[in-house]
Design a protein around this motif. Structure first.
Motif, PDB file in Angstrom:
ATOM      1  N   LEU A   1     109.141  57.318  79.664  1.00 59.68           N
ATOM      2  CA  LEU A   1     110.314  57.159  80.691  1.00 59.68           C
ATOM      3  C   LEU A   1     111.736  57.693  80.425  1.00 59.68           C
ATOM      4  O   LEU A   1     111.962  57.722  79.149  1.00 59.68           O
ATOM      5  CB  LEU A   1     110.349  55.677  81.253  1.00 59.68           C
ATOM      6  N   PHE A   2     112.296  58.046  81.301  1.00 58.94           N
ATOM      7  CA  PHE A   2     113.598  58.896  80.987  1.00 58.94           C
ATOM      8  C   PHE A   2     114.838  57.784  81.007  1.00 58.94           C
ATOM      9  O   PHE A   2     115.307  57.509  82.078  1.00 58.94           O
ATOM     10  CB  PHE A   2     113.782  60.133  81.930  1.00 58.94           C
ATOM     11  N   ASP A   3     115.141  57.415  79.960  1.00 58.63           N
ATOM     12  CA  ASP A   3     116.191  56.732  79.689  1.00 58.63           C
ATOM     13  C   ASP A   3     117.172  57.236  78.837  1.00 58.63           C
ATOM     14  O   ASP A   3     117.040  57.284  77.598  1.00 58.63           O
ATOM     15  CB  ASP A   3     115.733  55.257  79.192  1.00 58.63           C
TER      16      ASP A   3
ATOM     17  N   ALA B   1     111.196  66.405  87.897  1.00 58.81           N
ATOM     18  CA  ALA B   1     112.522  66.487  88.577  1.00 58.81           C
ATOM     19  C   ALA B   1     113.590  66.540  87.703  1.00 58.81           C
ATOM     20  O   ALA B   1     114.314  65.664  87.257  1.00 58.81           O
ATOM     21  CB  ALA B   1     112.602  65.281  89.467  1.00 58.81           C
ATOM     22  N   PHE B   2     113.449  67.785  86.884  1.00 59.13           N
ATOM     23  CA  PHE B   2     114.399  67.980  85.789  1.00 59.13           C
ATOM     24  C   PHE B   2     115.807  67.948  86.037  1.00 59.13           C
ATOM     25  O   PHE B   2     116.086  68.499  87.011  1.00 59.13           O
ATOM     26  CB  PHE B   2     113.864  69.414  84.925  1.00 59.13           C
ATOM     27  N   THR B   3     116.679  67.403  85.325  1.00 58.10           N
ATOM     28  CA  THR B   3     118.060  67.319  85.720  1.00 58.10           C
ATOM     29  C   THR B   3     118.734  68.726  85.363  1.00 58.10           C
ATOM     30  O   THR B   3     118.220  69.458  84.516  1.00 58.10           O
ATOM     31  CB  THR B   3     118.811  66.286  84.936  1.00 58.10           C
TER      32      THR B   3
ATOM     33  N   PRO C   1     121.859  69.467  84.313  1.00 58.21           N
ATOM     34  CA  PRO C   1     122.599  69.886  82.910  1.00 58.21           C
ATOM     35  C   PRO C   1     121.368  69.926  81.785  1.00 58.21           C
ATOM     36  O   PRO C   1     121.755  70.870  81.243  1.00 58.21           O
ATOM     37  CB  PRO C   1     123.228  68.340  82.699  1.00 58.21           C
ATOM     38  N   THR C   2     120.273  69.286  81.886  1.00 52.80           N
ATOM     39  CA  THR C   2     119.358  69.324  80.628  1.00 52.80           C
ATOM     40  C   THR C   2     118.744  70.876  81.010  1.00 52.80           C
ATOM     41  O   THR C   2     118.077  71.574  79.886  1.00 52.80           O
ATOM     42  CB  THR C   2     118.532  68.375  80.444  1.00 52.80           C
ATOM     43  N   GLY C   3     118.359  71.229  82.343  1.00 57.13           N
ATOM     44  CA  GLY C   3     118.032  72.495  82.497  1.00 57.13           C
ATOM     45  C   GLY C   3     118.880  73.700  82.435  1.00 57.13           C
ATOM     46  O   GLY C   3     118.268  74.650  81.566  1.00 57.13           O
TER      47      GLY C   3
HETATM   48  O1  LIG Z   1     110.864  58.768  90.339  1.00 60.17           O
HETATM   49  C1  LIG Z   1     111.834  59.817  90.690  1.00 60.17           C
HETATM   50  O2  LIG Z   1     112.713  59.279  91.435  1.00 60.17           O
HETATM   51  C2  LIG Z   1     111.838  60.910  89.969  1.00 60.17           C
HETATM   52  N1  LIG Z   1     111.682  61.018  88.536  1.00 60.17           N
HETATM   53  C3  LIG Z   1     112.690  61.388  87.793  1.00 60.17           C
HETATM   54  O3  LIG Z   1     113.391  62.083  88.275  1.00 60.17           O
HETATM   55  C4  LIG Z   1     112.617  61.536  86.408  1.00 60.17           C
HETATM   56  C5  LIG Z   1     112.939  59.967  86.119  1.00 60.17           C
HETATM   57  S1  LIG Z   1     114.670  59.655  86.128  1.00 60.17           S
HETATM   58  N2  LIG Z   1     113.277  62.436  85.710  1.00 60.17           N
HETATM   59  C6  LIG Z   1     112.820  62.771  84.749  1.00 60.17           C
HETATM   60  O4  LIG Z   1     112.048  62.643  83.702  1.00 60.17           O
HETATM   61  C7  LIG Z   1     113.963  64.080  84.082  1.00 60.17           C
HETATM   62  C8  LIG Z   1     113.811  64.634  82.609  1.00 60.17           C
HETATM   63  C9  LIG Z   1     114.852  65.518  82.250  1.00 60.17           C
HETATM   64  O5  LIG Z   1     115.543  65.844  82.881  1.00 60.17           O
HETATM   65  C10 LIG Z   1     114.900  65.727  80.949  1.00 60.17           C
HETATM   66  O6  LIG Z   1     114.001  65.385  80.037  1.00 60.17           O
HETATM   67  O7  LIG Z   1     115.899  66.413  80.553  1.00 60.17           O
END
Ligand SMILES: O=C(O)CNC(=O)[C@H](CS)NC(=O)CCC(=O)C(=O)O
Length: 278
Positions: A110-112, A174-176, A178-180
């Motif tokens: 998970l993306f924390d 749904a890659f952010t 800035p990190t993209g």
């Molecule tokens: O369920 C949702 O609403 C959509 N899910 C997401 O947008 C997820 C979790 S917040 N995003 C990422 O995992 C981005 C990873 C990323 O950007 C990185 O590793 O840099």
């Protein structure tokens, strides 16, 4: 040789709109002759967890199942499903050409994050962690191993799927932005393709998801071949508010080529030397 299609959309809290985008792409992928369509993470909605429905009651999932059947094309798509304790699951489902859900994977990592001047997101506040890898499964484009978005930062599950027989590793995302923009998206996807000697299929969300413009995704959906070459790519976030900008890209998937690359460059691990990775 079979064609795989990636579809890029901009999901919001408006589920009927998200469904229209996805169904438009299903129709286009079918007309392009694709044997499967890969859609992004969280295609059903990007918004509050109160929007989450079970697959039996989700108009989004029911609509995709109808289209899969109508256009006789399987769909790999990221959605949300209810979990316990008020949380949701970030899952991927495979809908076959008969419209049946035959495979399911729940996001492991998970993306924390709390990045200075960058995104602060704590996915684990609302999302339950998956507990298992899904074994690679047969599809008209090859054996698919499913992973999601942030999972791309971890080589281990991709290597595990390769050793379980995957030809293709997926990262619907749904890659952010800035990190993209830092290059992580393309570099990680190409690294995963090169080190697993597999196709990497990464359909992504693009643009602004909410009214406030706080939630943005980088786009640049791509397919990478097992030699690390980007063989299909879509556009990226240009800072504009995206409306109906959904699009697809298609490319041939050659499972013989996967075998050729693996024979030419054997990757024999020395886990006798670094046993903690075994
Ligand atoms: O369920 C949702 O609403 C959509 N899910 C997401 O947008 C997820 C979790 S917040 N995003 C990422 O995992 C981005 C990873 C990323 O950007 C990185 O590793 O840099």
């Amino acid at each position: 040789m079979p064609l795989a299609a990636i579809g890029q959309i901009r999901s919001s809290a408006n589920i009927p709109h998200n469904l229209t985008q996805a169904q438009t792409l299903i129709q286009r992928a079918s007309h392009a002759g694709a044997s499967a369509l890969f859609l992004p993470e969280a295609s059903d909605y990007i918004g509050p967890s109160s929007l989450c429905k079970s697959v039996e009651t989700s108009e989004f999932v029911m609509g995709l199942r109808q289209s899969a059947q109508k256009y006789k094309i399987p769909i790999h798509v990221g959605i949300h499903e209810p979990a316990s304790a008020g949380k949701v699951k970030n899952t991927l489902i495979w809908i076959d050409e008969k419209g049946e859900i035959t495979q399911r994977y729940q996001k492991l990592h998970l993306f924390d994050v709390d990045i200075e001047n960058g995104p602060k997101l704590k996915e684990s506040d609302t999302v339950e962690r998956g507990k298992d890898l899904l074994d690679p499964f047969d599809t008209p484009v090859g054996k698919v191993g499913s992973l999601i978005c942030f999972d791309v930062r971890f080589p281990e599950p991709a290597l595990a799927l390769r050793s379980r027989g995957a030809h293709i590793i997926t990262y619907p995302s749904a890659f952010t932005t800035p990190t993209g923009k830092a290059g992580h998206w393309e570099m990680l996807l190409r690294a995963r393709a090169i080190e697993t000697q597999s196709y990497v299929v990464a359909a992504a969300q693009v643009g602004v998801h909410d009214e406030e413009g706080k939630r943005r995704s980088y786009g640049h959906s791509m397919i990478v071949d097992p030699w690390g070459k980007v063989v299909a790519e879509l556009r990226g976030d240009d800072g504009e508010k995206w409306e109906d900008e959904c699009e697809i890209a298609v490319t041939e998937i050659d499972t013989e080529y996967v075998g050729k690359i693996r024979r030419e460059v054997p990757l024999i691990r020395r886990t006798d030397v670094y046993p903690e990775i075994a």
